[in-house]
Design a protein around this motif. Structure first.
Motif, PDB file in Angstrom:
ATOM      1  N   PHE A 256       0.818  -1.213   0.000  1.00  0.00           N
ATOM      2  CA  PHE A 256       0.000   0.000   0.000  1.00  0.00           C
ATOM      3  C   PHE A 256       0.851   1.262   0.000  1.00  0.00           C
ATOM      4  O   PHE A 256       2.022   1.254   0.375  1.00  0.00           O
ATOM      5  N   GLY A 257       0.192   2.358  -0.413  1.00  0.00           N
ATOM      6  CA  GLY A 257       0.910   3.617  -0.561  1.00  0.00           C
ATOM      7  C   GLY A 257       1.392   4.198   0.750  1.00  0.00           C
ATOM      8  O   GLY A 257       2.551   4.616   0.867  1.00  0.00           O
ATOM      9  N   VAL A 284       2.501  14.555  -1.628  1.00  0.00           N
ATOM     10  CA  VAL A 284       3.012  13.835  -0.449  1.00  0.00           C
ATOM     11  C   VAL A 284       4.398  13.277  -0.757  1.00  0.00           C
ATOM     12  O   VAL A 284       5.343  13.411   0.038  1.00  0.00           O
TER      13      VAL A 284
HETATM   14  P1  ADP Z   1      -5.203   6.461  -6.820  1.00  0.00           P
HETATM   15  O1  ADP Z   1      -5.899   7.324  -5.812  1.00  0.00           O
HETATM   16  O2  ADP Z   1      -5.778   6.572  -8.150  1.00  0.00           O
HETATM   17  O3  ADP Z   1      -4.995   5.034  -6.403  1.00  0.00           O
HETATM   18  P2  ADP Z   1      -2.600   7.306  -6.040  1.00  0.00           P
HETATM   19  O4  ADP Z   1      -1.852   8.444  -6.567  1.00  0.00           O
HETATM   20  O5  ADP Z   1      -3.018   7.379  -4.611  1.00  0.00           O
HETATM   21  O6  ADP Z   1      -3.787   7.088  -7.028  1.00  0.00           O
HETATM   22  O7  ADP Z   1      -1.770   5.962  -6.209  1.00  0.00           O
HETATM   23  C1  ADP Z   1      -0.764   5.747  -7.149  1.00  0.00           C
HETATM   24  C2  ADP Z   1       0.359   4.987  -6.493  1.00  0.00           C
HETATM   25  O8  ADP Z   1       0.823   5.755  -5.384  1.00  0.00           O
HETATM   26  C3  ADP Z   1      -0.016   3.624  -5.913  1.00  0.00           C
HETATM   27  O9  ADP Z   1       1.053   2.732  -6.105  1.00  0.00           O
HETATM   28  C4  ADP Z   1      -0.214   3.932  -4.444  1.00  0.00           C
HETATM   29  O10 ADP Z   1      -0.035   2.812  -3.599  1.00  0.00           O
HETATM   30  C5  ADP Z   1       0.880   4.956  -4.216  1.00  0.00           C
HETATM   31  N1  ADP Z   1       0.667   5.822  -3.039  1.00  0.00           N
HETATM   32  C6  ADP Z   1      -0.505   6.246  -2.513  1.00  0.00           C
HETATM   33  N2  ADP Z   1      -0.291   7.004  -1.409  1.00  0.00           N
HETATM   34  C7  ADP Z   1       1.059   7.064  -1.230  1.00  0.00           C
HETATM   35  C8  ADP Z   1       1.920   7.693  -0.268  1.00  0.00           C
HETATM   36  N3  ADP Z   1       1.437   8.399   0.746  1.00  0.00           N
HETATM   37  N4  ADP Z   1       3.247   7.546  -0.405  1.00  0.00           N
HETATM   38  C9  ADP Z   1       3.752   6.829  -1.433  1.00  0.00           C
HETATM   39  N5  ADP Z   1       3.001   6.215  -2.358  1.00  0.00           N
HETATM   40  C10 ADP Z   1       1.677   6.313  -2.279  1.00  0.00           C
END
Ligand code: ADP
Length: 533
Positions: A256-257, A284
Motif C-alpha cells: 500500500f501507498g 506527499v
Molecule cells: P489512486 O488514488 O488513483 O490510487 P494514487 O496516486 O493514490 O492514485 O496511487 C498511485 C500509487 O501511489 C499507488 O502505487 C499507491 O499505492 C501509491 N501511493 C498512494 N499514497 C502514497 C503515499 N502516501 N506515499 C507513497 N506512495 C503512495
C-alpha cells in the motif's frame, strides 16, 4: 545529452497508435445499447496460471517480513483473484539494501553497456513470447478489454523495452570547450538506486516507462506497484530475470501507498524517486523526498485535458476522436480529453452525435471479443465516479445518456455524456477518471484558449481543425506537455510525456526519459603545455 540529434528522437516510430486500433478494429459499433445484463452476469474464466504473488527481492520471490498478504480483486465481480504478499517498511528496507548492493558492488553498472543492452533485448523477446498470458493477467487484475491489453499495452511494453535496450550502449558525455588551459569533459553517470511508484490504470506501461530508462542508464530499482494491480509486474519481472538480469537490480514490492510507498519515497538510501499517480499523492511524495535526503523527484500526475473542436472540423471524425479521447481505458487515463470544448456553430450537431456514439459503446466482460469498455478498477473509483455524475446532474448539466451503473455485479458504469457543462462545475474542474464526457460550448479562439488554460493541470490537449493557422495558434497557446492535433493518445516509445503546472514535472519516454536517471559529472584537468590547446 545535448549532443544527441533531433533525428534520433524522431526515429523508430511505433505504428500501433491507440487510436488506430480503436477505430479500425471490430469493436462492435452497433451492438445493443450498453450491452449489459447477459454479458456481465457470467464472467469468462481467464486461462492463465498465477505463479507469482510474493515480493521480488534480490532475485528471489519471498514472503513479506510480516507474513501479511492482501487480496487483489477481479473488477468484473469484486471476487478475490489471489492473495499477494503485503510489503511494508521492513520489506522496502530489504529491497533497498539489495538494490544498493547491486549498484555499489555490481555486476550491473560494471557490465559493458552492450551486455546490459542484450539482457533488455532478451527480456523484450520473452515479453513477445508470453504476450497473451501477460495480457490475460492484466485484463483479469485491471478489467481492461483483453483485445487492448494483448494488441496495444503488452506490445507497447515490448517495443519500449527494445527502444531503451537500444539506448543502453549509446549514453555518453561531451567534450566541452572552456576558457583557459583545461581539458573539460562530462561523464553521464547513473544516479544509483531509483525508487519507482506506479498506478493501476496502465500497470505494464507504467512499469516499462519507469524501468526502461532506469535500467538503460545502469541504475538499480525498487518498484512499488499499485495495490489494485500487483500481478503483471511480478510476472514480467520474473521474465526479466530469466533474460539474465542479475539479482538485486530490480526489486518489486507489492503493498500500500501509505506504508510501502511512503517508506520508499522517504528512504535515505534511495537516490531518486519517480511517481505516476494523483496530484494529491504526488505532493506527499515530493514532500517525503525533500524531508529525507532531498532526492530528485519525477512526477507524472493528474490532468483535465481540453479537447477543442473548431467550427471547420469534420464533425463525424471529431465526435469519434473525442469519444476515444475520453472513453479509452474506461476513462481511466490521466490525459483523458475530459473537457470537450465545441464551437457554438457545430455544438448541437456534435452533442447529438456524441450521445449516439456513447450509446453504441459496448460495455461488457473485458475478455469477450468486441467489448470496448470493461469495469472500473475498484469500488472506491466506482463510487467516486457515480458521485461525480450525481454532482453533474445537481449542478444543472444536461445528462444526455448513461449516468448509472451497468449490470448488477462488479464495477461497470454506463458510458455517460453531459452537455451544457459550465467551467465552474465540479465535473469540468476535477479529474473524474471514468467514462463521463463533459461537453462545453465556446464562441471564439481567444476565449477557448483562456478557458482551456484556466485548469491547474497541464498534461495534454487535443485540437480538431483543418485550419493550419488555428492549429499553430493553439499549438503555441496551450500550456500542456502533450498536444495532439487531429489525433489523440498517440503514444510512442520515443515521444516524451509529462505535464506542465500541477500535472507534474520531468518527462518520461524517449531521450528525455533518460535524463531522469543520469547525473552529469564535469571533469576538468589542466593541459600542461597550452601551446597544444
Ligand atoms: P489512486 O488514488 O488513483 O490510487 P494514487 O496516486 O493514490 O492514485 O496511487 C498511485 C500509487 O501511489 C499507488 O502505487 C499507491 O499505492 C501509491 N501511493 C498512494 N499514497 C502514497 C503515499 N502516501 N506515499 C507513497 N506512495 C503512495
Amino acid at each position: 545529452m545535448a549532443s544527441l540529434r533531433l533525428s534520433s528522437l524522431l526515429s523508430g516510430s511505433f505504428s500501433a497508435s491507440l487510436f488506430s486500433l480503436g477505430r479500425n478494429s471490430k469493436f462492435g459499433r452497433g451492438i445493443s445499447r450498453f450491452n449489459t445484463a447477459a454479458s456481465l452476469e457470467v464472467p469468462v474464466t481467464p486461462s492463465v496460471q498465477i505463479n507469482h504473488t510474493q515480493l521480488l527481492i534480490n532475485g528471489q520471490f519471498v514472503d513479506a517480513a510480516s507474513g501479511k498478504t492482501f487480496p487483489t480483486l477481479d473488477p468484473r465481480t469484486g471476487d478475490v483473484i489471489a492473495h499477494v504478499a503485503e510489503g511494508d517498511k521492513e520489506d522496502i528496507n530489504r529491497a533497498v539494501a539489495a538494490a544498493r548492493k547491486a549498484f555499489d558492488e555490481g555486476p550491473w553498472p560494471k557490465m559493458t553497456a552492450y551486455e546490459r543492452s542484450c539482457i533488455i533485448y532478451r527480456f523484450a523477446d520473452l515479453l513477445e513470447k508470453h504476450n497473451d498470458e501477460i495480457a490475460t493477467l492484466e485484463t483479469w487484475d485491471n478489467g481492461k478489454p483483453y483485445e487492448q491489453a494483448a494488441k496495444i499495452e503488452v506490445p507497447m511494453l515490448t517495443r519500449l523495452m527494445r527502444y531503451y535496450a537500444g539506448w543502453a550502449d549509446k549514453i555518453h558525455g561531451l567534450t566541452v570547450p572552456a576558457d583557459g588551459p583545461y581539458h573539460v569533459q562530462t561523464l553521464h553517470e547513473p544516479i544509483g538506486v531509483a525508487g519507482q511508484i506506479i498506478p493501476w490504470n496502465f500497470p505494464l506501461l507504467m512499469y516499462g516507462w519507469k524501468i526502461g530508462p532506469a535500467l538503460a542508464c545502469s541504475n538499480t530499482v525498487v518498484m512499488k506497484t499499485a495495490e489494485q494491480t500487483p500481478l503483471s509486474a511480478l510476472y514480467v519481472s520474473n521474465l526479466l530475470h530469466e533474460a539474465g538480469l542479475p539479482p538485486g537490480v530490480l526489486n518489486v514490492v507489492s503493498g500500500f501507498g501509505s506504508t510501502a510507498g511512503a517508506a520508499l519515497a522517504s528512504h535515505m538510501d534511495v537516490d531518486k524517486v519517480a511517481f505516476t499517480g494523483s496530484t494529491a499523492t504526488g505532493k506527499v511524495i515530493s514532500s517525503l523526498a525533500s524531508k529525507s535526503n532531498l532526492k530528485p523527484v519525477t512526477l507524472e500526475l493528474g490532468g483535465k485535458s481540453a479537447f477543442i473542436v473548431c467550427e471547420d472540423a469534420d464533425i463525424d471524425q471529431a465526435v469519434e476522436l473525442a469519444h476515444f479521447a475520453l472513453f479509452f481505458n474506461q476513462g481511466q487515463c490521466c490525459c483523458a480529453g475530459s473537457r470537450t470544448f465545441v464551437h457554438e456553430r457545430v455544438y448541437d450537431e456534435f452533442v447529438e452525435k456524441a450521445k449516439a456514439c456513447a450509446m453504441k459503446r459496448v460495455v461488457g466482460d473485458p475478455f469477450k471479443t468486441g467489448v470496448e469498455q470493461g469495469p472500473q478498477i475498484d469500488s472506491a473509483q466506482f463510487e467516486k465516479i457515480l458521485n461525480y455524475i450525481r454532482s453533474g446532474i445537481e449542478s444543472g448539466a444536461t445528462l444526455e445518456t448513461g449516468g448509472e451503473r451497468a449490470g448488477t455485479k462488479g464495477f461497470y458504469i454506463q458510458p455517460t455524456v453531459f452537455s451544457n457543462v459550465q467551467d465552474d462545475m465540479k465535473i469540468a474542474k476535477e479529474e473524474i477518471f471514468g467514462p463521463v464526457q463533459s461537453i462545453l460550448k465556446f464562441k471564439n479562439l481567444d476565449e477557448v484558449i483562456k478557458r482551456a488554460n484556466s485548469s491547474p493541470y497541464g498534461l495534454g490537449a487535443g485540437v480538431f481543425t483543418k485550419n493550419l493557422g488555428i492549429a499553430n495558434t493553439l499549438m503555441r497557446a496551450l500550456r500542456v506537455g502533450s498536444l495532439w492535433i487531429n489525433c489523440f493518445d498517440v503514444f510512442d516509445a520515443a515521444i516524451p510525456f509529462g505535464g506542465y503546472k500541477m500535472s507534474g514535472h520531468g518527462r518520461e519516454k524517449g531521450i528525455y526519459g533518460l535524463n531522469n536517471y543520469l547525473q552529469v559529472k564535469a571533469v576538468i584537468s589542466p593541459v600542461e603545455n597550452a601551446a597544444w590547446l
